[in-house]
Design an enzyme around this catalytic site. Sequence first.
Site, short mmCIF file in Angstrom:
data_model
loop_
_atom_site.label_atom_id
_atom_site.label_comp_id
_atom_site.label_asym_id
_atom_site.label_seq_id
_atom_site.Cartn_x
_atom_site.Cartn_y
_atom_site.Cartn_z
N SER A 22 0.81 -1.23 0.00
CA SER A 22 0.00 0.00 0.00
C SER A 22 0.84 1.28 0.00
CB SER A 22 -0.98 0.00 1.18
OG SER A 22 -1.93 -1.02 0.99
N LYS A 71 -8.65 -5.55 11.34
CA LYS A 71 -9.85 -5.13 10.60
C LYS A 71 -11.13 -5.18 11.43
CE LYS A 71 -8.36 -6.06 5.88
NZ LYS A 71 -8.71 -6.69 4.60
N ASN A 92 -11.57 -1.87 6.31
CA ASN A 92 -10.21 -1.73 5.76
C ASN A 92 -9.87 -0.29 5.42
OD1 ASN A 92 -11.66 -1.29 3.41
ND2 ASN A 92 -10.24 -2.44 2.12
N ASP A 108 -12.90 -4.01 0.19
CA ASP A 108 -12.29 -5.22 -0.39
C ASP A 108 -13.15 -5.81 -1.51
OD1 ASP A 108 -9.94 -5.25 1.11
OD2 ASP A 108 -10.87 -6.35 2.77
N ALA A 135 -13.15 -19.67 3.15
CA ALA A 135 -14.17 -19.15 4.08
C ALA A 135 -13.57 -18.14 5.05
CB ALA A 135 -14.82 -20.29 4.86
N GLY A 137 -11.53 -14.28 6.06
CA GLY A 137 -11.98 -12.89 6.07
C GLY A 137 -12.16 -12.31 4.68
N ALA A 138 -11.17 -12.48 3.82
CA ALA A 138 -11.26 -11.92 2.47
C ALA A 138 -12.37 -12.59 1.69
CB ALA A 138 -9.93 -12.07 1.75
N ASN A 158 -15.40 -25.04 1.35
CA ASN A 158 -14.24 -24.87 2.22
C ASN A 158 -13.90 -26.21 2.84
OD1 ASN A 158 -12.28 -23.06 3.46
ND2 ASN A 158 -13.31 -23.55 5.39
N ARG A 163 -17.16 -23.64 8.62
CA ARG A 163 -16.79 -22.22 8.41
C ARG A 163 -17.57 -21.64 7.23
NH1 ARG A 163 -10.73 -20.80 7.88
NH2 ARG A 163 -11.38 -18.78 8.65
N TYR A 225 -1.24 -12.40 -4.83
CA TYR A 225 -0.42 -12.00 -5.97
C TYR A 225 0.91 -12.75 -5.93
CZ TYR A 225 3.04 -9.28 -8.47
OH TYR A 225 4.07 -8.92 -9.30
P1 ATR Z 1 -8.11 -16.07 6.52
O1 ATR Z 1 -6.89 -15.44 7.10
O2 ATR Z 1 -8.64 -15.39 5.30
O3 ATR Z 1 -9.15 -16.45 7.53
P2 ATR Z 1 -7.06 -18.69 6.78
O4 ATR Z 1 -7.78 -18.91 8.03
O5 ATR Z 1 -5.57 -18.64 6.77
O6 ATR Z 1 -7.59 -17.44 5.96
O7 ATR Z 1 -7.56 -19.82 5.83
C1 ATR Z 1 -7.06 -20.05 4.63
C2 ATR Z 1 -8.08 -20.83 3.85
O8 ATR Z 1 -7.40 -21.84 3.11
C3 ATR Z 1 -9.11 -21.54 4.70
O9 ATR Z 1 -10.34 -21.50 4.01
C4 ATR Z 1 -8.56 -22.94 4.79
O10 ATR Z 1 -9.51 -23.96 5.04
P3 ATR Z 1 -9.95 -24.31 6.54
O11 ATR Z 1 -11.03 -23.34 6.91
O12 ATR Z 1 -10.44 -25.71 6.46
O13 ATR Z 1 -8.73 -24.17 7.39
C5 ATR Z 1 -7.98 -23.10 3.41
N1 ATR Z 1 -6.95 -24.13 3.34
C6 ATR Z 1 -5.75 -24.12 3.95
N2 ATR Z 1 -5.05 -25.21 3.63
C7 ATR Z 1 -5.83 -25.97 2.81
C8 ATR Z 1 -5.67 -27.21 2.14
N3 ATR Z 1 -4.54 -27.94 2.25
N4 ATR Z 1 -6.68 -27.66 1.38
C9 ATR Z 1 -7.83 -26.96 1.26
N5 ATR Z 1 -8.04 -25.76 1.87
C10 ATR Z 1 -7.06 -25.27 2.64
#
Ligand code: ATR
Length: 281
Positions: A22, A71, A92, A108, A135, A137-138, A158, A163, A225
């Site tokens: 940013s 956030k 945000n 976002d 599932a 935050g984003a 997910n 979630r 990215y």
């Molecule tokens: P945020 O920060 O946006 O909440 P996060 O909690 O880091 O994101 O989660 C990343 C996402 O990738 C989650 O949806 C996670 O699934 P879970 O809710 O079951 O944890 C998903 N994710 C991470 N590793 C994965 C994998 N090996 N296969 C499928 N989904 C995965």
Amino acid sequence: MKDHEDAPLAGVIGWPIAHSLSPKLHGHWLRRYKIKGWYLPLPVAEDDFEAALRTMPKMGFVGANVTMPHKERAFALADETSAIAQRLGAANTLVFDPQRGICADNTDGFGFIENLRETRPGWDATAGPVAVLGAGGACRAVVAALMDAGVPELRLLNRTKSRAQALRDEIAPGIDVRDWSEVEEAVSGVSLVVNTTSMGMAGGPELTLTLQNLSPAALAADIVYAAGGTPFMKLAQSRGAETVDGLGMLLHQARPGFERWFGRAPQVDAALRAAVTGQGA
Ligand code: ATR
């Protein structure tokens, strides 16, 4: 020094903040539009967030972006909140208004949709079903924006189904939550597939999809990215689909804040992308 006295300050508050793009992004726009103002990276730990936020308006800040992990807290501390920030329970973009106080918005989802529209002018949300993976935050912002844009059928998958169900119940009651084991079938017939999981991210888990049912006419979007494209984008391209990266979402989500703080609606273009990635335009 007089030059600095009324130059508006803004910045991005997060922890850690060193990797945020940013400051480069807003710095490019400030130089390009010859605006007297500053946009700073602001590393603030969770325990210090409220004190820092309440002090900023007294220090010449007109607003700020807020990123992980602040956030939700930013939303909770705001005096005024936009409808979309309320729906997501997260902010945000903040404006510090002398009368109204801390005004919180969430751009976002706006950034996500605007990036699709930039990549594929005439992109039609109503063209067909959409599949969204994740599932977090984003993902919440992306799902809300897609439903608001008029997507007729949104399939959310997910790894941890509960979630996705919670996201549906809190954000978008009309969506179709499916089992993660059905991910390949769920991609069949979609006009857009969005990856918001950490699969394929640098240092993250391996991408375990095949996208074997993805139509070449579909658009595939990742919300992160990587120079040269993410593994998800490369896989979608191997199926003939056009892809969109998370950088575009970041650039477009920044537009409303810049306009509110510095009084000018900025453009997203190749020069901005080059300035932010450090690669030639
Ligand atoms: P945020 O920060 O946006 O909440 P996060 O909690 O880091 O994101 O989660 C990343 C996402 O990738 C989650 O949806 C996670 O699934 P879970 O809710 O079951 O944890 C998903 N994710 C991470 N590793 C994965 C994998 N090996 N296969 C499928 N989904 C995965």
